[in-house]
Write a protein that holds these residues in place. Structure first.
Motif, short mmCIF file in Angstrom:
data_model
loop_
_atom_site.label_atom_id
_atom_site.label_comp_id
_atom_site.label_asym_id
_atom_site.label_seq_id
_atom_site.Cartn_x
_atom_site.Cartn_y
_atom_site.Cartn_z
N GLY A 9 0.76 -1.17 -0.05
CA GLY A 9 0.09 -0.18 0.21
C GLY A 9 0.77 1.33 0.07
O GLY A 9 0.69 1.99 0.72
N ASN A 69 -4.50 1.85 -7.95
CA ASN A 69 -4.14 2.91 -8.35
C ASN A 69 -2.74 3.22 -9.12
O ASN A 69 -1.67 3.44 -8.66
N ASN A 122 1.58 -2.39 5.37
CA ASN A 122 1.19 -1.11 5.74
C ASN A 122 -0.30 -0.84 4.97
O ASN A 122 -1.13 -0.36 5.62
N HIS A 165 4.11 -1.03 -3.50
CA HIS A 165 2.78 -1.99 -3.81
C HIS A 165 1.53 -1.21 -3.95
O HIS A 165 1.36 -0.35 -2.98
P1 NAP Z 1 -4.12 5.24 2.41
O1 NAP Z 1 -3.75 6.69 2.14
O2 NAP Z 1 -5.67 5.23 2.54
O3 NAP Z 1 -3.62 4.56 1.09
C1 NAP Z 1 -3.70 2.91 1.48
C2 NAP Z 1 -3.03 2.16 0.75
O4 NAP Z 1 -3.20 0.67 0.91
C3 NAP Z 1 -3.07 2.44 -0.79
O5 NAP Z 1 -1.66 2.13 -1.51
C4 NAP Z 1 -3.99 1.31 -1.41
O6 NAP Z 1 -3.66 1.06 -2.84
C5 NAP Z 1 -3.50 0.21 -0.61
N1 NAP Z 1 -4.79 -0.70 -0.18
C6 NAP Z 1 -6.05 -0.34 0.12
N2 NAP Z 1 -6.65 -1.47 0.29
C7 NAP Z 1 -5.83 -2.39 -0.45
C8 NAP Z 1 -6.11 -3.74 -0.77
N3 NAP Z 1 -7.27 -4.36 -0.50
N4 NAP Z 1 -5.16 -4.23 -1.48
C9 NAP Z 1 -4.04 -3.81 -1.87
N5 NAP Z 1 -3.55 -2.63 -1.51
C10 NAP Z 1 -4.61 -1.76 -0.76
O7 NAP Z 1 -3.29 4.76 3.78
P2 NAP Z 1 -3.09 5.52 5.06
O8 NAP Z 1 -3.81 6.54 5.60
O9 NAP Z 1 -1.69 6.11 4.58
O10 NAP Z 1 -2.71 4.24 5.96
C11 NAP Z 1 -1.69 3.28 5.69
C12 NAP Z 1 -1.88 2.43 6.99
O11 NAP Z 1 -1.91 2.99 8.14
C13 NAP Z 1 -3.11 1.70 6.99
O12 NAP Z 1 -2.87 0.34 7.57
C14 NAP Z 1 -4.09 2.22 8.15
O13 NAP Z 1 -4.79 1.61 8.68
C15 NAP Z 1 -3.02 2.70 8.98
N6 NAP Z 1 -3.47 3.96 10.00
C16 NAP Z 1 -3.70 5.08 9.35
C17 NAP Z 1 -4.15 6.09 9.89
C18 NAP Z 1 -4.32 7.58 9.33
O14 NAP Z 1 -5.12 8.25 10.00
N7 NAP Z 1 -4.23 7.89 7.93
C19 NAP Z 1 -4.07 5.93 11.49
C20 NAP Z 1 -3.65 4.95 12.01
C21 NAP Z 1 -3.47 3.80 11.20
P3 NAP Z 1 -4.46 1.79 -3.99
O15 NAP Z 1 -3.90 3.37 -4.18
O16 NAP Z 1 -4.06 1.07 -5.18
O17 NAP Z 1 -5.78 1.70 -3.78
#
Ligand code: NAP
Length: 793
Positions: free
Chosen positions: A553, A580, A637, A576
């Motif tokens: 991700g 997108n 991630n 990965h």
């Molecule tokens: P994000 O901007 O929403 O991006 C998600 C990423 O994961 C993208 O690269 C997406 O690929 C990929 N992805 C999502 N679903 C997928 C699937 N089914 N198979 C393969 N790839 C998938 O993520 P983020 O907010 O940076 O979060 C990253 C991690 O941190 C996550 O595990 C999230 O739970 C955790 N987290 C986030 C926050 C926050 O506030 N943002 C807080 C705590 C924890 P595509 O672009 O191709 O869709």
């Protein structure tokens, strides 16, 4: 012979570092040892399932100690013990001081089962149903052709080890010189039901030798040899009529009314390779030496070959091997093998020779009845008397060159360390080098003799061994009074348990460390670690140069920032994504613009076949760029957010959260363990929501709670492989979500952090990069709070 299995520079396009041919006990032991040393290994085995034949069933004292020093006896349990042995049929008490005196009866099937489970748990890739048909040796690699269940297979590696038994295909294909003599005599044996004859233990009668032993199930094992009779030419096994006739001629008894369950013949053919190493092709076990199966020494000899070779080969393929390290395998094990072959031939003569050997037997029996004679023979058969020649070490009159322990196995003993009572076998479990600082003996006496008190010596030892801290454990211990270690000062023990250095200061220690544990730093990088890159390489000197990373991700958000950060440190990064592609390509372009290396890999997680698809792309990308599929850093991630109130959470949405956030990371780790070498890093992205209540995120938080369990439990499993695994929990972190465009919402979210701002993806990426580096080598199983103080309450 050149030392460079890893040189010249280019192990380009290899599938693994070492191919082991043969998944018998020797091949499996070697595979486990290689994995302990951090080497990648593929084991090719002709049989589609493990053998069910009983074959060798005797483990001798030294083998038992070795199995103990890998924690394998816990899996085997306590096998039946038989102190009585024989030498050419002359009774001989095999017990010598030590934790495992005498012989131990473990069916070979069980030994193999345990070794396979162990090798697999350490990440060995065991491929059954693969028969090796071709071997070609190139300046920088070997190539093996095999027939596999799915058709022909070609594999490249830095080297191959033939552990494929007395009819070794590797030996034949490699054209290795194997001087041997055909059998001049044979024993025919059978398991017979329905006969009632007296037991006979090595009975030499007028016309031959007869052995009969009735088992508890009523079946009798009979063995017979007719003096002066050469083996019969036959194509398969002998028929029962043959053994019935021979038994009658030797004993006068008629066993023709019995039912044969198994009939077999074995002769006194013997041979030994001129060299156990031919450049990139090495041999261990029966492939290196053939002998008559008397007294169960062959299996023990082979297992001990594997334990001598595994760690040396692992050091060598890591580009750290000192000049001559790998050749020491032949230099140490060939003489040991020759000595065993010679004692087996002597036994065959004493056992199967005609009346003319009676006077020799009589003299021999007298010698064997003396304490010294018995101990000498028992030492030879048990493998306890093996002593390798060690160079280096100071001649300080107490330790160093000439110390009686130098080259011998570390004598098994209990020890008292700062962490409590333990044993030498436990200290060797991880297959690392051991620097043991003897602080005194149980009598309460002093510093163990010599010039420097143990406490002062410890500082010196620690300083000297620091560059080898990733391969050598330094421990201070008190040994029992009277232990042969009491006056040794300090000892350096190789991963195979043999003492390579002793001393009361540190003189000669660095030389011994370098000689046996390898150069402190790898030799200059090969093409394998030089990523294909046409632009200038600004990040070459980063702390992760030469490493490879997968960030799931990483097309967006924190994954993106992490991929860029790891690339800035010099890692080749697999970016990965799920859907997108454009975003992922942009990340790769950003990395490359700054002189880093990366490539995009697509796979939707949480659907059937997800991990397979991910690794297809990952391994292809890695191989194209590095020539290997080695993965040093895995960042789990990718995740999907929740944000759904309890009442609106459907089973389908719940299952999807679990599949992407929790199930996928588990199976990605499971698969990645085939690729991750020693020093590897796994980092799983959790969330502050596992410790901060939010009723709208219950299902999501549950999945992150599950992800945190990975670090706790895998840390224990992977510690012995020197791989760390940790959880990083971000708080609210800016990603592409539209909510971060609403100032009021951002202000409200910022208020949760002690710093009164929302997290930036780089805030989390820096934490991940730290955990991925060498500085974090001592952190595993941890939960790292990267919430900017949100959890302070
Ligand atoms: P994000 O901007 O929403 O991006 C998600 C990423 O994961 C993208 O690269 C997406 O690929 C990929 N992805 C999502 N679903 C997928 C699937 N089914 N198979 C393969 N790839 C998938 O993520 P983020 O907010 O940076 O979060 C990253 C991690 O941190 C996550 O595990 C999230 O739970 C955790 N987290 C986030 C926050 C926050 O506030 N943002 C807080 C705590 C924890 P595509 O672009 O191709 O869709």
């Amino acid at each position: 012979m050149a030392h460079g299995i890893d040189t010249p520079d280019a192990p380009s396009g290899t599938d693994t570092q070492v191919i082991v041919v043969g998944a018998g006990p020797v091949g499996l032991m070697l595979a486990g040892e290689l994995r302990l040393g951090g080497a990648d290994v593929i084991v090719l085995e002709r049989l589609t399932s493990p053998t069910t034949e009983s074959r060798a069933s005797t483990l001798h004292a030294r083998t038992m100690e070795i199995l103990d020093s890998r924690g394998l006896l816990e899996m085997i349990g306590t096998p039946p013990n038989e102190p009585r042995g024989h030498f050419g049929g002359i009774p001989l008490d095999l017990t010598l001081p030590g934790p495992y005196p005498g012989q131990w009866k473990v069916p070979q099937t069980r030994t193999e089962e345990v070794l396979q489970e162990w090798a697999l748990s350490l990440g060995a890739d065991v491929r059954r149903g693969h028969e090796v048909r071709g071997l070609s040796v190139h300046p920088d690699h070997v190539e093996i052709e095999a027939t596999g269940p799915g058709g022909p297979v070609r594999l490249r590696a830095l080297c191959v080890v033939g552990c494929d038994g007395e009819n070794s295909a590797v030996r034949r294909l490699g054209g290795a010189d194997f001087p041997s003599e055909d059998a001049a005599r044979e024993l025919i044996r059978a398991d017979v039901a329905g006969i009632d004859i007296p037991d006979r233990r090595f009975e030499r009668l007028e016309n031959g030798l007869a052995i009969a032993a009735r088992r508890s199930d009523g079946v009798t094992r009979v063995m017979v040899h007719e003096f002066g009779r050469a083996p019969r030419p036959r194509t398969g096994e002998p028929d029962f009529g043959e053994i019935v006739a021979a038994w009658r001629r030797v004993t006068g008894e008629d066993i023709s009314g019995g039912t044969p369950l198994w009939v077999n013949a074995f002769g006194d053919a013997h041979g030994q390779l001129t060299s156990y190493r031919h450049g990139r092709v090495l041999f261990a076990g029966d492939a290196a030496h053939q002998q008559m199966p008397i007294g169960g020494q062959a299996l023990n000899l082979g297992l001990q070959d594997a334990v001598n070779l595994g760690w040396k080969l692992a050091v060598q393929v890591s580009r750290r091997g000192s000049e001559g390290l790998l050749d020491s395998y032949h230099n140490e094990r060939h003489p040991v093998g020759a000595r065993v072959l010679s004692n087996i031939r002597a036994q065959a003569t004493l056992l199967l020779g005609g009346p003319e050997v009676e006077p020799i037997r009589a003299v021999f029996a007298e010698i064997a009845a003396t304490d010294a004679g018995r101990a000498h023979l028992a030492g030879m058969i048990s493998g306890l008397d093996v002593r390798y020649e060690m160079d280096g070490g100071p001649a300080d009159g107490v330790g160093g060159a000439g110390h009686p322990l130098l080259g011998r196995r570390l004598p098994p003993t209990s020890l008292r360390t700062d962490e409590g009572e333990t044993g030498t076998a436990v200290l060797l479990r991880r297959g690392r080098g051991l620097l043991l600082n003897i602080s005194g003996s149980g009598s309460g006496g002093g510093s163990g003799g010599g010039s420097e008190p143990a406490s002062e010596r410890l500082d010196g030892l620690r300083r000297a061994a620091r560059p080898w801290a990733d391969r050598v454990t330094t421990v201070t211990a008190t040994v029992p009074a009277g232990s042969p270690l009491a006056d040794a000062g300090a000892v350096l023990v190789r991963p195979d348990g043999h003492i390579a250095w002793t001393g009361h200061g540190t003189d000669g220690l660095t030389t011994a460390l370098e000689r046996w544990l390898g150069l402190a730093r790898p030799r200059p990088a090969s093409r394998r670690t030089e990523h294909k890159n046409t632009t200038k390489r600004r990040y070459d000197m980063g702390k992760l140069t030469g490493k490879t990373a997968l960030v799931t991700g990483s097309s967006r958000g924190m994954g993106r920032a992490t991929a860029i950060r790891l690339a800035q440190e010099g890692a080749l990064v697999a970016v990965h994504y799920a859907t997108n592609k454009e975003a992922a390509d942009e990340v790769v372009a950003t990395i490359e613009k700054d002189g880093g290396s990366g490539f995009a890999v697509r796979a939707e997680l949480g659907v059937p076949g997800d991990v397979h698809e991910l690794f297809l792309g990952l391994e292809r990308g890695l191989k194209e760029r590095t020539g290997s599929t080695e993965l040093n850093i895995l960042v789990n991630n990718a995740g999907v957010m929740g944000g759904v109130a309890v009442a609106e959470t459907t089973p389908e949405a719940f299952d999807r959260l679990v599949a992407v956030n929790a199930r996928a990371p588990f199976f990605i780790i499971q698969r990645a363990l085939k690729n991750i070498p020693s020093g590897g890093r796994i980092i799983n992205i959790s969330s502050g929501l596992t410790r901060f209540a939010n009723p709208d995120e219950i299902a999501y938080a549950m999945t992150k709670g599950a992800v945190e369990q990975l670090a706790l439990h895998f840390a224990k499993l992977l510690g012995p492989r020197n791989i760390t695994i940790n959880s990083v929990a971000p708080g609210i972190t800016r990603n592409g979500s539209p909510v971060f465009d609403i100032p009021e919402a951002v202000e409200q979210m910022a208020g949760l952090s002690a710093f009164n701002r929302v997290g930036e993806p780089e805030d989390v990426a820096d934490v991940v990069a730290f955990l991925a580096g060498d500085e974090a080598r001592w952190i595993t199983g941890s939960f790292v709070d990267a919430t900017g103080g949100t959890l302070l309450g």
